[in-house]
Design a protein around this motif. Structure first.
Motif, PDB file in Angstrom:
ATOM      1  N   ASN A 123       0.689  -1.722  -0.137  1.00  0.00           N
ATOM      2  CA  ASN A 123       0.203   0.199   0.612  1.00  0.00           C
ATOM      3  C   ASN A 123       0.742   1.246  -0.135  1.00  0.00           C
ATOM      4  O   ASN A 123       2.258   1.143   0.228  1.00  0.00           O
ATOM      5  CB  ASN A 123      -1.333   0.002   1.371  1.00  0.00           C
ATOM      6  CG  ASN A 123      -2.414   0.839   0.893  1.00  0.00           C
ATOM      7  OD1 ASN A 123      -2.920   0.502   0.359  1.00  0.00           O
ATOM      8  ND2 ASN A 123      -2.747   1.999   2.030  1.00  0.00           N
ATOM      9  N   THR A 124       0.034   2.219  -0.673  1.00  0.00           N
ATOM     10  CA  THR A 124       0.931   3.569  -0.568  1.00  0.00           C
ATOM     11  C   THR A 124       1.324   3.756   1.187  1.00  0.00           C
ATOM     12  O   THR A 124       2.133   4.750   1.355  1.00  0.00           O
ATOM     13  CB  THR A 124       0.512   4.666  -1.154  1.00  0.00           C
ATOM     14  OG1 THR A 124      -0.539   5.301  -1.199  1.00  0.00           O
ATOM     15  CG2 THR A 124       0.609   3.765  -3.478  1.00  0.00           C
ATOM     16  N   GLY A 128      -0.191   2.733  10.186  1.00  0.00           N
ATOM     17  CA  GLY A 128       0.823   3.646  11.644  1.00  0.00           C
ATOM     18  C   GLY A 128       0.246   4.822  10.544  1.00  0.00           C
ATOM     19  O   GLY A 128       0.080   6.212  11.605  1.00  0.00           O
ATOM     20  N   SER A 129       0.809   5.572   9.591  1.00  0.00           N
ATOM     21  CA  SER A 129       0.449   6.663   9.097  1.00  0.00           C
ATOM     22  C   SER A 129      -1.093   6.876   8.969  1.00  0.00           C
ATOM     23  O   SER A 129      -1.905   7.961   8.601  1.00  0.00           O
ATOM     24  CB  SER A 129       1.503   6.667   7.538  1.00  0.00           C
ATOM     25  OG  SER A 129       2.365   6.754   7.471  1.00  0.00           O
ATOM     26  N   GLU A 181      -9.732  -1.806   5.602  1.00  0.00           N
ATOM     27  CA  GLU A 181      -9.599  -2.544   4.701  1.00  0.00           C
ATOM     28  C   GLU A 181      -8.253  -3.091   4.796  1.00  0.00           C
ATOM     29  O   GLU A 181      -8.030  -3.811   4.104  1.00  0.00           O
ATOM     30  CB  GLU A 181     -10.238  -2.255   3.702  1.00  0.00           C
ATOM     31  CG  GLU A 181     -11.627  -1.535   3.524  1.00  0.00           C
ATOM     32  CD  GLU A 181     -12.037  -0.650   2.049  1.00  0.00           C
ATOM     33  OE1 GLU A 181     -11.276   0.104   0.928  1.00  0.00           O
ATOM     34  OE2 GLU A 181     -13.257  -0.494   2.539  1.00  0.00           O
ATOM     35  N   LEU A 182      -7.379  -1.973   4.965  1.00  0.00           N
ATOM     36  CA  LEU A 182      -5.854  -1.848   5.036  1.00  0.00           C
ATOM     37  C   LEU A 182      -5.415  -3.391   5.895  1.00  0.00           C
ATOM     38  O   LEU A 182      -5.238  -3.720   5.658  1.00  0.00           O
ATOM     39  CB  LEU A 182      -4.740  -1.014   5.128  1.00  0.00           C
ATOM     40  CG  LEU A 182      -4.076  -0.838   5.229  1.00  0.00           C
ATOM     41  CD1 LEU A 182      -3.330  -1.531   3.771  1.00  0.00           C
ATOM     42  CD2 LEU A 182      -3.263   0.712   5.433  1.00  0.00           C
ATOM     43  N   HIS A 193       3.287  -5.603   4.449  1.00  0.00           N
ATOM     44  CA  HIS A 193       3.134  -4.509   4.912  1.00  0.00           C
ATOM     45  C   HIS A 193       4.436  -4.479   5.191  1.00  0.00           C
ATOM     46  O   HIS A 193       5.029  -4.859   5.841  1.00  0.00           O
ATOM     47  CB  HIS A 193       2.761  -5.311   6.598  1.00  0.00           C
ATOM     48  CG  HIS A 193       2.825  -4.041   7.581  1.00  0.00           C
ATOM     49  ND1 HIS A 193       2.270  -2.968   7.840  1.00  0.00           N
ATOM     50  CD2 HIS A 193       3.441  -4.006   8.715  1.00  0.00           C
ATOM     51  CE1 HIS A 193       2.704  -2.105   8.781  1.00  0.00           C
ATOM     52  NE2 HIS A 193       3.667  -2.884   9.229  1.00  0.00           N
ATOM     53  N   ARG A 194       5.056  -3.126   5.120  1.00  0.00           N
ATOM     54  CA  ARG A 194       6.499  -2.789   5.755  1.00  0.00           C
ATOM     55  C   ARG A 194       6.460  -1.509   6.070  1.00  0.00           C
ATOM     56  O   ARG A 194       4.828  -0.824   6.517  1.00  0.00           O
ATOM     57  CB  ARG A 194       7.028  -2.687   4.597  1.00  0.00           C
ATOM     58  CG  ARG A 194       7.909  -3.967   3.649  1.00  0.00           C
ATOM     59  CD  ARG A 194       8.551  -3.177   2.285  1.00  0.00           C
ATOM     60  NE  ARG A 194       8.484  -4.286   1.994  1.00  0.00           N
ATOM     61  CZ  ARG A 194       8.844  -4.269   0.520  1.00  0.00           C
ATOM     62  NH1 ARG A 194       9.591  -3.195  -0.084  1.00  0.00           N
ATOM     63  NH2 ARG A 194       9.008  -5.798  -0.528  1.00  0.00           N
ATOM     64  N   THR A 195       6.953  -1.812   7.312  1.00  0.00           N
ATOM     65  CA  THR A 195       7.667  -0.108   8.024  1.00  0.00           C
ATOM     66  C   THR A 195       8.168   1.123   7.242  1.00  0.00           C
ATOM     67  O   THR A 195       9.023   0.505   6.615  1.00  0.00           O
ATOM     68  CB  THR A 195       8.572   0.349   9.289  1.00  0.00           C
ATOM     69  OG1 THR A 195       7.551  -1.074  10.231  1.00  0.00           O
ATOM     70  CG2 THR A 195       8.618   1.222   9.907  1.00  0.00           C
ATOM     71  N   TYR A 196       8.011   2.047   7.055  1.00  0.00           N
ATOM     72  CA  TYR A 196       9.307   3.238   5.764  1.00  0.00           C
ATOM     73  C   TYR A 196       9.592   3.633   7.051  1.00  0.00           C
ATOM     74  O   TYR A 196       8.810   4.885   8.092  1.00  0.00           O
ATOM     75  CB  TYR A 196       8.110   3.872   4.663  1.00  0.00           C
ATOM     76  CG  TYR A 196       7.330   2.987   3.615  1.00  0.00           C
ATOM     77  CD1 TYR A 196       8.440   2.937   2.538  1.00  0.00           C
ATOM     78  CD2 TYR A 196       6.196   2.418   3.575  1.00  0.00           C
ATOM     79  CE1 TYR A 196       7.713   1.680   2.510  1.00  0.00           C
ATOM     80  CE2 TYR A 196       5.273   1.188   2.715  1.00  0.00           C
ATOM     81  CZ  TYR A 196       6.621   0.908   1.698  1.00  0.00           C
ATOM     82  OH  TYR A 196       5.845   0.378   1.079  1.00  0.00           O
TER      83      TYR A 196
END
Length: 214
Positions: A123-124, A128-129, A181-182, A193-196
């Motif tokens: 996802n973009t 957390g965001s 939904e995400l 899922h990743r932490t950016y």
């Protein structure tokens, strides 16, 4: 709050075993604490993931009010400089907490042994965001409602504020549904899922030339 019951039940089923609270619980925490902190001390009485949500939310709360001070026409240069430094620090802490929220979701995915499907998309925006944006929206709604109750405000001002409240409520509901939904997609393996990492440079003494050259 006008959130989708079907989506919420899907999220609850896929995340409850991992100990992740529902989006409704998260947003209600943000709404409740904004109101409580305006009339009493800033406290965090939550545990586990909600404790992180509340801590992240607190930085947004403090930021909101420092930003108000920074724009006061009566604030002198010394006051503005002090506030600006406080804003920089709080914004760094806010972004650090977004990462901690996403890291906590990564841990729960591992605990639940959830693996993304082959070809699962990223996802973009991370959960957390999205939680951060919902935090800011709860603050915006609270302060718009304050404006609606101003005794010195005329009808035109109150009409404009009421229209903005309606728009904010719709945006809050839309973002809540999108986060549901995400999370459902992440915990079912449909999305990765990743932490950016924010990797802010201006607060790092070794990366900001205005600091290390001084």
């Amino acid at each position: 709050m006008t959130e989708s019951t079907l989506t919420e039940s899907t999220v609850n089923a896929s995340t409850a075993s991992a100990g992740l609270p529902s989006v409704e619980t998260i947003t209600q925490l943000q709404i409740d604490t904004v109101a409580a902190w305006h009339t009493g001390p800033i406290e965090n009485t939550y545990d586990d993931f909600l404790e992180l949500v509340c801590r992240q939310h607190e930085f947004n709360y403090r930021l909101w009010h420092e930003e108000d001070i920074a724009r006061s026409p009566t604030a002198d240069d010394v006051r503005i400089a002090t506030v600006k430094r406080a804003i920089d620090k709080l914004n760094q802490q806010r972004n650090d907490m977004i990462e901690k929220l996403d890291d906590a979701i990564t841990e729960r995915l591992a605990q639940a042994n959830v693996r993304p499907e082959s070809g699962a998309r990223i996802n973009t925006e991370t959960p957390g965001s999205a939680i951060d944006r919902l935090s800011i929206m709860s603050l915006r709604l609270y302060h718009y409602r304050e404006q609606l109750e101003r005794e010195d405000a005329d009808a035109e001002h109150k009409s404009k504020v009421a229209a903005r409240i309606a728009l904010c409520q719709q945006q809050h509901a839309d973002l809540s549904n999108s986060l549901q939904e995400l999370l459902a997609d992440i915990f079912s393996g449909k999305k990765q899922h990743r932490t950016y990492r924010q990797m802010k440079m201006y607060n790092d003494p070794s990366l900001n030339p205005e600091i290390y050259q001084a």
